[in-house]
Design a protein around this motif. Structure first.
Motif, mmCIF file in Angstrom:
data_model
loop_
_atom_site.group_PDB
_atom_site.id
_atom_site.type_symbol
_atom_site.label_atom_id
_atom_site.label_comp_id
_atom_site.label_asym_id
_atom_site.label_seq_id
_atom_site.Cartn_x
_atom_site.Cartn_y
_atom_site.Cartn_z
ATOM 1 N N ASP A 174 0.830 -1.209 0.000
ATOM 2 C CA ASP A 174 0.000 0.000 0.000
ATOM 3 C C ASP A 174 0.864 1.259 0.000
ATOM 4 N N ALA A 175 1.955 1.239 0.766
ATOM 5 C CA ALA A 175 2.853 2.392 0.798
ATOM 6 C C ALA A 175 3.514 2.596 -0.560
ATOM 7 N N CYS A 176 3.853 1.489 -1.232
ATOM 8 C CA CYS A 176 4.391 1.602 -2.587
ATOM 9 C C CYS A 176 3.397 2.295 -3.509
ATOM 10 N N TRP A 177 2.160 1.871 -3.417
ATOM 11 C CA TRP A 177 1.126 2.486 -4.264
ATOM 12 C C TRP A 177 1.027 3.980 -3.981
ATOM 13 N N ASP A 178 1.016 4.344 -2.705
ATOM 14 C CA ASP A 178 0.916 5.755 -2.333
ATOM 15 C C ASP A 178 2.124 6.553 -2.811
ATOM 16 N N ALA A 179 3.290 5.887 -2.933
ATOM 17 C CA ALA A 179 4.517 6.547 -3.395
ATOM 18 C C ALA A 179 4.613 6.587 -4.914
ATOM 19 N N GLY A 180 3.605 6.045 -5.595
ATOM 20 C CA GLY A 180 3.608 6.062 -7.046
ATOM 21 C C GLY A 180 4.255 4.863 -7.696
ATOM 22 N N VAL A 181 4.628 3.840 -6.914
ATOM 23 C CA VAL A 181 5.249 2.637 -7.470
ATOM 24 C C VAL A 181 4.172 1.799 -8.152
ATOM 25 N N ARG A 182 4.401 1.475 -9.419
ATOM 26 C CA ARG A 182 3.407 0.729 -10.192
ATOM 27 C C ARG A 182 4.008 -0.505 -10.871
ATOM 28 N N TYR A 183 5.140 -0.961 -10.356
ATOM 29 C CA TYR A 183 5.844 -2.116 -10.941
ATOM 30 C C TYR A 183 6.258 -3.019 -9.796
ATOM 31 N N VAL A 184 5.813 -4.283 -9.849
ATOM 32 C CA VAL A 184 6.103 -5.227 -8.769
ATOM 33 C C VAL A 184 6.679 -6.496 -9.372
ATOM 34 N N ASP A 185 7.810 -6.924 -8.812
ATOM 35 C CA ASP A 185 8.490 -8.136 -9.252
ATOM 36 C C ASP A 185 8.368 -9.206 -8.168
ATOM 37 N N THR A 186 7.813 -10.347 -8.528
ATOM 38 C CA THR A 186 7.662 -11.454 -7.584
ATOM 39 C C THR A 186 8.051 -12.753 -8.284
ATOM 40 N N ALA A 187 7.861 -13.886 -7.614
ATOM 41 C CA ALA A 187 8.220 -15.185 -8.196
ATOM 42 C C ALA A 187 7.691 -16.295 -7.299
ATOM 43 N N GLU A 210 8.093 2.150 6.087
ATOM 44 C CA GLU A 210 9.192 3.082 6.340
ATOM 45 C C GLU A 210 10.294 2.928 5.290
ATOM 46 N N GLU A 211 10.589 1.697 4.896
ATOM 47 C CA GLU A 211 11.596 1.485 3.853
ATOM 48 C C GLU A 211 11.117 2.032 2.514
ATOM 49 N N VAL A 212 9.843 1.899 2.233
ATOM 50 C CA VAL A 212 9.291 2.460 0.994
ATOM 51 C C VAL A 212 9.484 3.975 0.981
ATOM 52 N N LEU A 237 15.013 8.774 -1.633
ATOM 53 C CA LEU A 237 16.294 8.658 -2.331
ATOM 54 C C LEU A 237 16.139 8.980 -3.812
ATOM 55 N N PHE A 238 15.106 8.440 -4.442
ATOM 56 C CA PHE A 238 14.897 8.704 -5.860
ATOM 57 C C PHE A 238 14.535 10.160 -6.119
ATOM 58 N N ALA A 239 13.851 10.778 -5.174
ATOM 59 C CA ALA A 239 13.424 12.171 -5.354
ATOM 60 C C ALA A 239 14.545 13.168 -5.080
ATOM 61 N N GLU A 240 15.607 12.724 -4.423
ATOM 62 C CA GLU A 240 16.691 13.626 -4.034
ATOM 63 C C GLU A 240 17.449 14.147 -5.251
#
Length: 322
Positions: free
Chosen positions: A31-44, A283-285, A291-294
């Motif tokens: 959910d935090a990823c979604w709120d941060a604009g992350v739209r790509y998820v890698d799983t397996a 918190e890690e998200v 970091l990416f926004a810096e």
């Protein structure tokens, strides 16, 4: 070439890689990823013997399906395990399911179908052949041709491979019409070996490169690398630890941090389409999004070049590839 976002979630962590994560924290992380604009998820399937896929699917299945890219992998099927102990492949889960290698055409079809069942979704966007390093002949005969057929049939949008070593990745990029390759731990502030052969081959083929392991399995993850920092999942060699610490000191002198340098260097090469980061908490998200926004000053890269702290082949912001 499929259009990939700048960065995404590497969901091995949500399969309890090394350390258990609760269902609630896993959901909050997605959910935090979604709120941060992350739209790509890698799983397996490998990640937590299916747990990662189950958690990712539960968190995404109520989201608008056209708004995110989901990537999973083939090459390992899950079968019932003894159920009396714990997983032996690095994940903190019970051994109720175990993995068997299967790079056959039928195994690929079955893998995707079973992944969809765990995810609870109607499709995956990207399917990668996972870790075929020691099974390349089988993967060449079965998995890669079958994934290409599945792409033609519209069952997946994009296909490719994910490995740690660059030589076999380069070989399959040159042999098959792949959309995406994921290479882990071979392009970062301490090792740019993927730029030698893989990146040029991918650029010639029009194959997008995704990077994993840009924090070098821990050594580049902290503003000040600790004495017990890990590199390639083992104790970091003293020489590399010293190099990372000197890089961190130069980063501080320029008002930034070692982890910020790690993510910005990772995405600067023109062959690199995206970076996936393992995250196990909201918190890690938030930390990684920052970091990416810096805005990292270009002068820091010049200082690192002067002290010969960047590996040959690494392209940093403000430079072009040779």
């Amino acid at each position: 070439m499929i259009d990939l976002p700048r960065w995404g979630l590497g969901a091995a962590t949500l399969g309890n890689l090394f350390t258990a994560v609760s269902d609630e924290t896993a959901r909050a992380t997605v959910d935090a990823c979604w709120d941060a604009g992350v739209r790509y998820v890698d799983t397996a399937p490998h990640y937590g013997a299916g747990l990662s896929e189950e958690r990712v699917g539960a968190a995404l299945r109520d989201r608008p399906r056209e708004e995110f890219l989901l990537q999973t992998k083939v090459g390992r099927l899950l079968v019932p395990g003894p159920g009396a102990g714990r997983d032996t492949e690095g994940f903190d889960v019970p051994d109720t399911r175990v993995r068997v290698w299967d790079f056959s055409a039928a195994g690929v079809r079955r893998s995707v179908e079973e992944s969809l069942g765990r995810l609870g979704l109607d499709r995956v966007d990207v399917a990668l052949v996972h870790d075929p390093d020691d099974h390349l002949d089988d993967a060449r005969a079965g998995a890669f041709p079958e994934l290409l057929r599945m792409r033609e049939e519209g069952l997946v949008r994009a296909v490719g491979a994910g490995m740690n070593e660059t030589a076999p990745l380069t070989a399959v990029v040159e042999e098959f019409d792949l959309d995406v390759v994921l290479v882990a731990g071979r392009y970062h502030l301490l090792d740019a070996s993927a730029a030698d052969g893989l990146f040029p081959a991918a650029q010639r083929a029009g194959t997008a490169v995704v990077l994993g392991g840009v924090f070098a399995s821990g050594l580049l993850a902290s503003a000040e690398p600790p004495q017990d920092a890990t590199y390639r999942y083992e104790q970091a060699p003293p020489a590399l630890l010293g190099r990372a610490r000197r890089t961190a000191a130069i980063a501080r002198e320029h008002g930034t941090t070692l982890p910020a340098l790690a993510v910005h260097a990772a995405g600067a090469h023109p062959a690199v389409a995206s970076v996936v980061l393992g995250m196990r908490s909201p918190e890690e998200v938030q930390h990684n999004a920052a970091l990416f926004a810096e805005e990292v000053p270009l002068q820091v890269w010049e200082a690192l070049r002067r002290e010969d702290l960047l590996p040959a082949g690494l392209v940093v912001p403000g430079e072009g590839a040779a």
